[in-house]
Design an enzyme around this catalytic site. Structure first.
Site, PDB file in Angstrom:
ATOM      1  N   LYS A 282     -25.520 -44.367   5.856  1.00 22.83           N
ATOM      2  CA  LYS A 282     -26.664 -44.166   4.955  1.00 22.83           C
ATOM      3  C   LYS A 282     -27.089 -45.506   4.346  1.00 22.83           C
ATOM      4  CE  LYS A 282     -25.659 -39.533   3.149  1.00 22.83           C
ATOM      5  NZ  LYS A 282     -26.824 -38.853   3.710  1.00 22.83           N
ATOM      6  N   ARG A 356     -22.754 -29.681   8.413  1.00 18.15           N
ATOM      7  CA  ARG A 356     -22.811 -28.518   9.322  1.00 18.15           C
ATOM      8  C   ARG A 356     -21.578 -28.435  10.208  1.00 18.15           C
ATOM      9  NH1 ARG A 356     -28.464 -30.533  11.635  1.00 18.15           N
ATOM     10  NH2 ARG A 356     -28.462 -31.385   9.528  1.00 18.15           N
TER      11      ARG A 356
HETATM   12  N1  BES Z   1     -25.206 -34.768   2.247  1.00 21.55           N
HETATM   13  C1  BES Z   1     -26.379 -35.012   2.991  1.00 21.55           C
HETATM   14  C2  BES Z   1     -27.617 -34.287   2.465  1.00 21.55           C
HETATM   15  C3  BES Z   1     -28.097 -34.635   1.088  1.00 21.55           C
HETATM   16  C4  BES Z   1     -29.188 -35.455   0.922  1.00 21.55           C
HETATM   17  C5  BES Z   1     -27.526 -34.068  -0.031  1.00 21.55           C
HETATM   18  C6  BES Z   1     -29.665 -35.737  -0.344  1.00 21.55           C
HETATM   19  C7  BES Z   1     -27.991 -34.354  -1.308  1.00 21.55           C
HETATM   20  C8  BES Z   1     -29.075 -35.177  -1.466  1.00 21.55           C
HETATM   21  C9  BES Z   1     -26.167 -34.585   4.447  1.00 21.55           C
HETATM   22  O1  BES Z   1     -24.880 -34.679   4.915  1.00 21.55           O
HETATM   23  C10 BES Z   1     -26.999 -35.475   5.291  1.00 21.55           C
HETATM   24  O2  BES Z   1     -26.721 -36.638   5.314  1.00 21.55           O
HETATM   25  N2  BES Z   1     -27.960 -34.909   5.985  1.00 21.55           N
HETATM   26  C11 BES Z   1     -28.803 -35.670   6.833  1.00 21.55           C
HETATM   27  C12 BES Z   1     -29.043 -34.864   8.081  1.00 21.55           C
HETATM   28  C13 BES Z   1     -29.772 -35.614   9.152  1.00 21.55           C
HETATM   29  C14 BES Z   1     -28.893 -36.708   9.703  1.00 21.55           C
HETATM   30  C15 BES Z   1     -30.151 -34.641  10.248  1.00 21.55           C
HETATM   31  C16 BES Z   1     -30.106 -35.918   6.087  1.00 21.55           C
HETATM   32  O3  BES Z   1     -30.576 -35.046   5.384  1.00 21.55           O
HETATM   33  O4  BES Z   1     -30.611 -37.038   6.195  1.00 21.55           O
HETATM   34 MG    MG Z   2     -24.480 -36.619   5.730  1.00 23.82          MG
END
Ligand code: BES
Ligand code: MG
Ligand code: ZN
Length: 503
Positions: A282, A356
């Site tokens: 990230k 997931r």
């Molecule tokens: N934990 C994150 C989602 C999240 C984003 C929670 C903002 C709280 C605030 C999740 O694991 C994630 O990183 N999701 C990705 C999915 C993508 C790679 C398909 C996302 O939302 O960017």
């Molecule tokens: Mg994630």
């Protein structure tokens, strides 16, 4: 902080701060407001004009009390519009109660006396109003100070809620008692989310689960699977996430089984104690709040921590696959293929879509318990925050009755939910060329829906299941209400408890 309900005349109160409510659009000529205006020699109406006080929920008008009064200050607080449904104006009551508490704190007052708002309204429900007042007052008082060396010294000692009618007072009393119990669960969830990931590792989550079981004196049981036991259960998806971290993964199963229970539910919480994104790292800014990625798990633990005091007559299971999503030479890699415990294979294309993966094995485990319903809570997708903003959770379900029930309880709790579709047409977006599924969609759009379709692959059709994507409301980057400050919110606890206790 003590909350007492008494029967009497609010204007006679001896507390430092005396509080009267006013609905939006009301001409401010009801009994209490008129009498207060008289005591203040007409200043109430004058100031309402100059300060543009309209009675919006949480809006306030503060006065030094009149000489004839025993209180030091008189406060009029807006309750919002008087809605058609009792639930609709209940959020106004919570907003108002939170605002009152914030003002008392700012003034350094320790005793408050407030009207049991809305008592003269024909749709008034004293229990619901008492519960709402109690929840908002106690939650507004919450502060996370574990790591602060300088703590604020302002303490509110006593809040008296004054009812005009004795029967209302008794019902409101029961509402307040309920609130006191429920808020304990919300506060535990908030504390767990607010605690930094360095101190909230997977093993810490399992020790909290153990502690809950211990304090329940046998009513809550806990089973914790370590890495080897998860391997035996072929939880390949969950373990793939855990691979990159030196912390031991912990698969937590809490259960509460009253002897005469006729129904059972399983609550599944996402328990990623820190989400760096893994090798699909990230950006720094997106990582700042990722200690909150176990908020689903925190809410499940919050619910379990209060089951023994509420004693609902329903079997409840709590399931949490706890791990960190980090990166190391052992971490899962884009392109890796893993097998979940229901034998489905998953091509991992983005290691940041880890929630997931952990939930897949959690849902398989929950399904094997054959509960009457499964509800999962997960900070699953950033796409959900884009779609619904920071304060609303998405709900998706394979069962309309379950979804509607949850939505109904959420409108009572004020934890907002909006339904999104489980769209069959998008199923093709998570098909892989080399495995049964891929862990991200082939498009950039509708990420909340494709994530939910992925989860659906791990729940048998016949089990009613609802998924709450709480990525927005689980963690408040700015205050969300007068009683929900920055940080972990404990989202879900108040709705789930109503669901568990409801008919
Ligand atoms: N934990 C994150 C989602 C999240 C984003 C929670 C903002 C709280 C605030 C999740 O694991 C994630 O990183 N999701 C990705 C999915 C993508 C790679 C398909 C996302 O939302 O960017
Ligand atoms: Mg994630
Ligand atoms: Zn995550």
């Amino acid at each position: 902080m003590e909350i007492q309900i008494t029967k009497g005349d609010i204007l006679e109160s001896k507390a430092e701060l005396l509080v009267i409510g006013s609905y939006q659009g009301e001409s401010m000529d009801n009994n209490f407001l008129t009498r207060l205006d008289d005591l203040l020699n007409g200043k109430l109406h004058k100031y309402a004009k100059t300060q543009e006080f309209e009675g919006k929920a949480g809006q306030t008008l503060l006065f030094p009390a009149a000489d004839a009064m025993k209180a030091e200050y008189a406060l009029v607080v807006g309750l919002g519009e008087l809605g058609d449904l009792s639930e609709e104006n209940i959020e106004g009551v919570r907003e108002a109660a939170g605002a009152v508490l914030q003002i008392a704190k700012k003034l350094g007052l320790s005793t408050i006396s407030m009207e049991l708002f809305g008592e003269d309204d024909e749709k008034f429900d004293a229990f619901l109003h008492g519960q709402a007042l109690g929840e908002a007052l106690l939650l507004a008082d919450y502060e996370f100070t574990t790591y602060k060396k300088t703590k604020s010294k302002v303490k509110i000692n006593n809040i008296e809620i004054v009812a005009e009618n004795g029967q209302d007072a008794r019902k409101a009393q029961r509402g307040v008692e309920k609130a006191i119990k429920v808020v304990k669960g919300v506060i535990l969830a908030r504390d767990l989310v607010n605690t930094p990931a360095q101190d909230m590792c997977p093993e810490k989550l399992s020790s909290v689960a153990r502690e809950i079981a211990k304090e329940s004196k046998g009513k809550v049981k806990v089973r914790i699977l370590d890495k080897e036991q998860c391997l035996k259960k072929t939880m390949g998806a969950f373990l793939a996430v855990a691979q990159g971290s030196d912390s031991q993964p912990q698969f937590i199963h809490l259960s509460y089984k009253p002897v005469k229970a006729k129904k059972s539910i399983a609550l599944v919480g996402k328990g990623i104690t820190f989400d760096s994104g893994g090798l699909s790292l990230k950006p720094a800014r997106s990582m700042e709040t990722m200690k909150c990625d176990m908020a689903g798990a925190a809410s499940v633990l919050g619910v379990f921590s209060i089951l023994t005091s509420l004693e609902p007559n329903i079997e409840v299971h709590g399931i949490i696959a706890a791990t960190e999503n980090l990166l190391s030479s052992k971490a899962m890699k884009p392109g890796d293929i893993v097998e979940a415990s229901n034998k489905k294979t998953i091509e991992i294309l983005n290691t940041d879509a880890e929630g997931r993966l952990a939930l897949a094995d959690s849902l398989v485990y929950a399904s094997k318990l054959k509960p009457d319903a499964i509800i999962d809570l997960a900070t699953l997708t950033g796409a959900c925050v884009v779609a619904l903003g920071e304060e609303i959770s998405a709900i998706m379900s394979n069962n309309a009755e379950l979804a509607n029930k949850l939505i109904r309880y959420s409108s009572e709790s004020g934890e907002k939910m909006w339904e999104m579709p489980l769209e069959k047409k998008y199923r093709k977006l998570i098909e892989s060329d080399v495995a049964d599924l891929r862990n991200i969609s082939t498009t950039n759009y509708g990420g909340t829906l494709t994530a939910t379709l992925f989860l659906q692959e791990f729940v048998p059709k016949e089990i009613p299941w609802a998924h709450l994507d709480i990525a927005g409301p689980a963690f408040a980057e700015r205050p969300m209400a007068s009683y929900i400050q920055k940080g972990g919110t404990g989202f879900g606890v108040r709705t789930l408890i109503r669901f568990i206790e409801g008919k």
